[in-house]
Design a protein around this motif. Structure first.
Motif, short mmCIF file in Angstrom:
data_model
loop_
_atom_site.label_atom_id
_atom_site.label_comp_id
_atom_site.label_asym_id
_atom_site.label_seq_id
_atom_site.Cartn_x
_atom_site.Cartn_y
_atom_site.Cartn_z
N PRO A 188 15.32 8.37 6.71
CA PRO A 188 15.50 9.64 6.01
C PRO A 188 14.42 10.64 6.36
N ALA A 323 15.34 2.89 -1.60
CA ALA A 323 15.04 4.01 -2.49
C ALA A 323 15.68 5.31 -2.02
N CYS A 348 14.13 -3.18 -1.41
CA CYS A 348 13.14 -3.06 -0.35
C CYS A 348 11.75 -3.02 -1.00
N GLN A 350 9.22 -1.48 -0.39
CA GLN A 350 8.59 -0.15 -0.52
C GLN A 350 9.29 0.72 -1.57
N ALA A 351 10.37 0.19 -2.17
CA ALA A 351 11.10 0.97 -3.18
C ALA A 351 10.43 0.75 -4.54
N ASN A 362 6.80 4.81 1.85
CA ASN A 362 6.63 5.41 3.18
C ASN A 362 8.01 5.51 3.84
N PRO A 363 8.77 6.57 3.45
CA PRO A 363 10.19 6.63 3.83
C PRO A 363 10.45 6.50 5.32
N LYS A 365 9.82 3.98 7.32
CA LYS A 365 8.93 3.10 8.10
C LYS A 365 9.08 1.69 7.52
N PRO A 367 8.92 -1.91 6.15
CA PRO A 367 7.84 -2.84 5.81
C PRO A 367 8.21 -4.28 6.18
N CYS A 392 14.87 0.18 8.62
CA CYS A 392 15.02 -1.09 7.88
C CYS A 392 16.36 -1.76 8.18
S1 SF4 Z 1 11.33 1.63 3.83
FE1 SF4 Z 1 13.40 2.33 4.35
S2 SF4 Z 1 14.78 0.90 3.27
FE2 SF4 Z 1 12.75 0.67 2.38
S3 SF4 Z 1 12.85 2.00 0.58
FE3 SF4 Z 1 11.89 3.10 2.26
S4 SF4 Z 1 13.51 4.27 3.20
FE4 SF4 Z 1 14.45 2.64 1.96
#
Ligand code: SF4
Length: 429
Positions: A188, A323, A348, A350-351, A362-363, A365, A367, A392
C-alpha cells in the motif's frame, strides 16, 4: 426527464453527523445546504441536484431530482480560503473522510510540506489519474492553496512512476516550490505513513500524525475539490468514481458524478452488469466493502466494482488479516461466501490495534509470514484467505504452496472480473 432519487448520508466523514436543515416537501437547488455541520468535528452536506425533499431520517436525506440538469449551483458565501473549504464540506475523499478544514489548520511554518497522495494504490481504480490528466493545472493550483493556508515551504505530489502521462502533465504546471515524487508500484504505497516514509525517509510510529514529519498528506481528489471550493466557490456536489470489474463496458472512470448517486445507476452508466457476477463492492478491492444496487455513494466512494462469483472451497480455512487490506469481518464474509469453515484467524505481526482499527507498523514491508502460516496450518487449515499487502502476499506464497495450502486473496473476485493479475507471487525489480 426521468425523475431519480438521490440519497445524502448525514455522516459521510469522520466526526459527528450533519444536522438536516430541510424537511419533506421542501424544494432545493443544486448546491444548497441540506445538512449543517454539528458542533465540534462535523461537515456540511449539500444537494447535488435540484428537486424535492422526499424523506429525512436520522441517517440520510433523500431528494427526488425532478428538475433538469444544470451546470449552475448555489455558490458558497465565505471569502477566506479555509472558511470556504469548511463551508464546502470537503473531507478526505480517498476513503479516510477526515474533515479537510481541520487538517489544513496544521501550521507547517519552518520548512514543512503538503504532500499530495496520488498513489491511487488500489488496483482497478483509475479516477485520480484521470483527474490529473483532465485537470492537472487545477490540481496544482489546489496544492498552492493548501501550501499557502498551512505556510508550507514545499508541495510534493507523490505518484507511481508508471503513470507517465499524468506525470508529464503535472510537470508542466508545478513551480519551483513543488516536486513530483515517484513511487514504486506496490500496495500500500498510498497508505498515509507509507507515503511519508517514501517521500521523507522518516517512518512514523502508528500513533504519530504526519505533523511529526512536518507534513500534511492530502488525497488527490481532495486537493482538486479544495481548488473548486476556493476558486469556484463550489460545494462538494460531485465525486470521481471508477466503475469496474464485471460491467459490460469494462472499467470506466466517471469524473464529477453527482453526489448521492444510486449504485445501480453507476452500473448502468458502465453498460450494466455482465451475466456472471458475484458480489458488488464499494471502494477498492483491498479495502472496499460489500454493497448492493440499492445503496448510494458517499463523499469517500472511489469505486463501484462487480466481482466474479466466489470460487467454492468448503475445506477448513485459515484467515490472515492485514492492517491495510480487508479486515477480519471482511475475510469472514468472503470465507462464508466461499462455503469455507474458518478454523483460525491470525493477524500480520505488524498489524497493531489502534482504537477500533488496525494500523501497520511499517506498511508494505513484510515482517515475515511463515510463523502465521504454520500456525494456521497447525489449526487444521487446508486453505488460506489473506488480505496482505503485495510484499507479504509474496512471502505467504513462498511457503503456503509447499505446505499444500491453497491461497486466496480478498481481492481475487474483483481482480478476476477486471482481467487483472491476482495478488500472489511478485517479482520485485
Ligand atoms: S506488513 Fe503488509 S500485510 Fe502486514 S499489516 Fe503491514 S501492510 Fe499489512
Amino acid at each position: 426527464m426521468e425523475e431519480e432519487v438521490y440519497r445524502f448520508y448525514l455522516k459521510q466523514h469522520i466526526g459527528k453527523p450533519a444536522l438536516a436543515c430541510v424537511k419533506p416537501g421542501d424544494d432545493v437547488f443544486t448546491g444548497q445546504l441540506i445538512g449543517k455541520a454539528d458542533e465540534g468535528l462535523s461537515l456540511n452536506i449539500h444537494s447535488s441536484v435540484s428537486g424535492s425533499i422526499l424523506e429525512v431520517t436520522k441517517e440520510y436525506i433523500e431528494i427526488l431530482k425532478n428538475l433538469p440538469d444544470t451546470a449552475e449551483y448555489l455558490h458558497l458565501s465565505e471569502t477566506d480560503p479555509l472558511k470556504l473549504i469548511e463551508e464546502a464540506g470537503i473531507c478526505g475523499m480517498g476513503g479516510a473522510g477526515f474533515p479537510t478544514f481541520v487538517k489544513l489548520q496544521t501550521d507547517l511554518s519552518g520548512g514543512g510540506s503538503v504532500i499530495i497522495n496520488a498513489a491511487e494504490c488500489e488496483p482497478i481504480l483509475e479516477h485520480n489519474i484521470k483527474r490529473i490528466i483532465k485537470s492537472g493545472e487545477e490540481v496544482v493550483k489546489g496544492l498552492a492553496i493548501a501550501m499557502e493556508i498551512t505556510n508550507a515551504a514545499k508541495g510534493i505530489i507523490a505518484i507511481k512512476e508508471k503513470q507517465k502521462e499524468a506525470i508529464d502533465i503535472l510537470k508542466k504546471h508545478v513551480n519551483n516550490n513543488m516536486e513530483i515524487f515517484l513511487l514504486p508500484d506496490l500496495y500500500p504505497m498510498g497508505e498515509e505513513r507509507a507515503v511519508i516514509r517514501e517521500v521523507t525517509g522518516k517512518l512514523l510510529d502508528i500513533n504519530s500524525l504526519p505533523q511529526a514529519a512536518k507534513a500534511v498528506v492530502m488525497n488527490l481528489e481532495t486537493i482538486y475539490r479544495v481548488y473548486e471550493a476556493v476558486a469556484l466557490k463550489k460545494p462538494v456536489i460531485h465525486k470521481d468514481i471508477t466503475v469496474g470489474g464485471a460491467v459490460k463496458e469494462g472499467t470506466t472512470v466517471f469524473l464529477d458524478v453527482l453526489a448521492g448517486t444510486k449504485v445501480s445507476k453507476l452500473l448502468e452508466m458502465a453498460g450494466g452488469l455482465k451475466e456472471d457476477v458475484g458480489e458488488l463492492i464499494m471502494g477498492g478491492p483491498f479495502t472496499g466493502k460489500r454493497t448492493t444496487k440499492e445503496d448510494f455513494t458517499h463523499k469517500t466512494t472511489g469505486g463501484i466494482l462487480a466481482a466474479m462469483p466466489f470460487l467454492q472451497d468448503k475445506r477448513d480455512m485459515g484467515l490472515l488479516v492485514c492492517a491495510c487490506g480487508g479486515n477480519e469481518e471482511r475475510l469472514q464474509e468472503i470465507a462464508a461466501s466461499m462455503g469455507a469453515n474458518v478454523v483460525g484467524v491470525e493477524f500480520c505481526k505488524q498489524a497493531k490495534r489502534v482504537k477500533d482499527n488496525l494500523k501497520c507498523d511499517n506498511p508494505g514491508k513484510c515482517p515475515g509470514q511463515s510463523a502465521k502460516v504454520l500456525k494456521l496450518r497447525s489449526l487444521g487449515a487446508k486453505s488460506l484467505l489473506i488480505s496482505n499487502c503485495t510484499d507479504c502476499s509474496n512471502t505467504v506464497m513462498s511457503i503456503a504452496p509447499q505446505l499444500n495450502l491453497s491461497v486466496y486473496h480478498c481481492t481475487d473476485g474483483a481482480l478476476r472480473a477486471a482481467g487483472l493479475r491476482l495478488v500472489r507471487k511478485i517479482h520485485l525489480t
